[in-house]
Design a protein around this motif. Structure first.
Motif, PDB file in Angstrom:
ATOM      1  N   THR A  46      -7.700   5.054   4.842  1.00  0.00           N
ATOM      2  CA  THR A  46      -8.217   3.693   5.037  1.00  0.00           C
ATOM      3  C   THR A  46      -7.844   3.091   6.390  1.00  0.00           C
ATOM      4  OG1 THR A  46      -6.275   2.724   3.951  1.00  0.00           O
ATOM      5  CG2 THR A  46      -8.171   3.249   2.566  1.00  0.00           C
ATOM      6  N   LEU A  93       0.836  -1.207   0.000  1.00  0.00           N
ATOM      7  CA  LEU A  93       0.000   0.000   0.000  1.00  0.00           C
ATOM      8  C   LEU A  93       0.868   1.253   0.000  1.00  0.00           C
ATOM      9  CD1 LEU A  93      -2.610  -1.104   2.696  1.00  0.00           C
ATOM     10  CD2 LEU A  93      -2.805  -1.302   0.213  1.00  0.00           C
ATOM     11  N   LYS A  94       0.274   2.380  -0.345  1.00  0.00           N
ATOM     12  CA  LYS A  94       0.967   3.655  -0.295  1.00  0.00           C
ATOM     13  C   LYS A  94       0.582   4.388   0.981  1.00  0.00           C
ATOM     14  CE  LYS A  94       1.252   4.193  -5.318  1.00  0.00           C
ATOM     15  NZ  LYS A  94       0.903   5.034  -6.493  1.00  0.00           N
ATOM     16  N   GLU A 115      -0.005   7.446   1.618  1.00  0.00           N
ATOM     17  CA  GLU A 115      -1.107   8.409   1.478  1.00  0.00           C
ATOM     18  C   GLU A 115      -2.458   7.705   1.514  1.00  0.00           C
ATOM     19  OE1 GLU A 115      -2.612  12.169   1.424  1.00  0.00           O
ATOM     20  OE2 GLU A 115      -0.507  11.562   1.606  1.00  0.00           O
ATOM     21  N   ALA A 116      -2.519   6.486   0.946  1.00  0.00           N
ATOM     22  CA  ALA A 116      -3.776   5.731   0.949  1.00  0.00           C
ATOM     23  C   ALA A 116      -4.155   5.309   2.369  1.00  0.00           C
ATOM     24  CB  ALA A 116      -3.657   4.510   0.047  1.00  0.00           C
TER      25      ALA A 116
END
Length: 561
Positions: free
Chosen positions: A354, A346-347, A349-350
């Motif tokens: 989330t 995952l990044k 920022e994501a």
């Protein structure tokens, strides 16, 4: 006298000031290394072009910032989520931050390449060294990226090249680092620790000084938040199943307990529903704990439904189903793996939207990991600060360091004895932590302390400054008549300069006669010298030296009767 032809009043300015010596700059370093970009304001390339800057903002304008490292996380049993320290090779930007934070001013940057390729080449750094020689104003040489060379021998060879240049140009001074930040580990082939290795490979030189150990700074690494995160779980990457063996054993014990309870059940004495409910709850708790870190989540729908039916006293539910559920879950847990963390792939920022809890954990560990740097750039800033506030004749020692948390290795008085005084004269200046004082530079010697004349950094750099300043000032006398008239002017000019240095505290002695002398004329220049176009000048200076060892003698005072 001018010839006047028109009546009137005319003004002529008559020069009365004698020639003077303009003092050269003493602490203008050249930083040679890799940068993110290398473009001037017109987008013209600056690679291998010594470029003068005056601030960190200037550096960012022309050369960018630090390389963005990828985020690698590791789950651990003791510390939980940890950030894997990146293998940072490009240290120029962080070094510039330390330079300006510790008093650095105008300096030159020689960009030898960008971050593409992620490789540090000795040949690039040597080309940068050759380019830096073109700038006479630069007096100090620093290689922020040198410790990132993969071959230790190339590290020392680069320093030898820089020393050869300094010996040739006379007005350059190299600030050296040790290859490693601590001396406890030894090289497998030679058995040398990093201090011994430096001394073994670098010859004595009065034009360099070495500092040890490396420094833990307050700076943070720069990470690329747009790349997918590499998050490793608790299980080693090459391991097979069986990581949750303890949980499998617990489930097996519960299975045996449930089987025993069901085996003894009859119509008259059915199985203890309360016990089966407790077993089901324990099974769910064990699997939920596995699911916290397991790469794939194990479904608990069936056993949760079973538990709900028992709690609701549903007569249609077969209580014996529990054994089958436990067996299924036990097999799933036995195959479960924890090789990946929750943030893997995952990044950052994501995660902010989330999984804010995990996002904040990652930001916290990123903030806690601090940059470790070799001390040369920091010391270049110290040199500049001392020269600007007190003078080049003051030793750059017994001074605190900004942005430094602690040295990477604590050095005791006993350990510093071997650093400061070496049988071959290759002194290494220590950076130490003192209670109540902080982190101090605790050494002031060149890498040639065997030569008593040039033992101290301040003495060597003072002479470098005077030699270059007088050399530049004497240019005006080239091709002048080589006679007493020119000799008197030259002598007066140099004496005025040295007298000012003495008044500023650079020279020892209670009178100018004790502090310096200048001899020019028939005593130094013979008739043959005049015929051959030579004018010889002899200059002597009594440079002030640091009080390195202060000895206090105490004795009992006897009371008189």
């Amino acid at each position: 006298m001018s010839e006047f032809k028109t009546p009137g009043v005319f003004i002529e300015e008559i020069p009365k000031f004698p020639p003077s010596v303009a003092q050269v700059e003493t602490a203008v370093p050249s930083f040679i290394g890799y940068t993110e970009i290398a473009l001037d304001k017109e987008n013209k390339p600056l690679k291998m072009v010594p470029t003068k800057i005056s601030s960190l903002m200037d550096y960012e304008t022309y050369f960018g910032k630090a390389n963005k490292e990828s985020i690698k996380l590791q789950d651990t049993v003791d510390e939980g989520l940890t950030l894997v320290k990146p293998n940072v090779k490009f240290l120029m930007y962080y070094s510039m931050q330390m330079y300006f934070a510790n008093g650095g001013g105008p300096c030159y940057v020689v960009s030898v390449g960008d971050y593409i390729g992620d490789v540090i080449n000795k040949s690039d750094l040597k080309l940068g060294l050759e380019a830096s020689a073109l700038q006479e104003e630069s007096t100090i040489v620093v290689f922020p990226d040198a410790t990132s060379l993969t071959d230790q021998e190339e590290f020392y060879a680069l320093y030898q090249d820089a020393i050869a240049q300094a010996d040739d140009l006379k007005n350059k001074f190299l600030i050296m680092d040790t290859f490693l930040g601590e001396s406890k580990s030894e090289d497998e082939d030679t058995g040398f620790n990093t201090v011994e290795f430096l001394r073994n490979r670098i010859g004595r030189t009065m034009h360099a000084a070495a500092y040890f150990p490396h420094l833990k700074t307050v700076l943070n690494y720069r990470f690329n938040e747009d790349l997918a995160i590499d998050h490793a779980g608790l299980q080693p990457a090459n391991a097979t199943g069986g990581f949750f063996a303890a949980s499998v054993a617990d489930l097996n014990a519960l299975s045996l307990l449930a089987t025993a309870e069901l085996a003894g059940a009859t119509e008259e004495e059915p199985a203890d529903t309360k016990m089966l409910i407790d077993i089901a709850k324990s099974v769910i708790a064990i699997v939920e704990e596995v699911n916290v870190t397991a790469d794939g989540k194990i479904s608990l729908v069936d056993v949760q439904s079973y538990l709900q039916d028992l709690q609701n006293e549903d007569e249609d539910r077969d209580v014996a189903d529990i054994t089958g559920y436990i067996t299924t879950l036990k097999n799933a847990v036995d195959l479960a793996q924890d090789k990946k963390g929750d943030a893997h792939g995952l990044k950052l920022e994501a995660l902010k939207t989330t999984n804010s809890v995990l996002y904040n954990q990652i930001k916290k560990v990123i903030g806690e990991l601090k940059v470790v740097l070799p001390p040369s750039a920091t010391m270049a800033g110290v040199y500049a600060k001392v020269d600007g506030t007190q003078g080049v004749w003051k030793s750059p020692a017994n001074l605190g360091l900004n942005y430094v948390i602690a040295p990477t290795q604590k050095i005791s008085n006993k350990e510093q004895e071997s650093l400061n005084v070496d049988t071959n004269g290759k002194s290494i200046n220590a950076i130490r932590t003192f209670t109540g004082k902080g982190n101090l530079v605790w050494g002031a010697r060149t890498f040639d302390s065997e030569d008593t004349e040039w033992k101290y950094i301040s003495v060597r750099r003072l002479f470098d400054m005077v030699e270059k300043s007088v050399q530049n000032a004497m240019q005006r006398f080239v091709f002048e008549t080589n006679d007493a008239n020119t000799w008197v002017k030259a002598k007066a000019m140099i004496e005025n300069y040295l007298n000012q240095l003495w008044m500023n505290g650079a020279l020892a002695g209670s009178t100018p006669k004790q502090a310096y002398y200048v001899i020019v004329g028939k005593e130094t220049t013979t008739d043959q010298d005049v015929l051959e176009g030579r004018m010889n000048i002899e200059i002597g200076m009594a440079a002030v030296r640091p009080a390195e060892f202060i000895v206090l003698n105490f004795s009992h005072k006897l009371l008189e009767a």
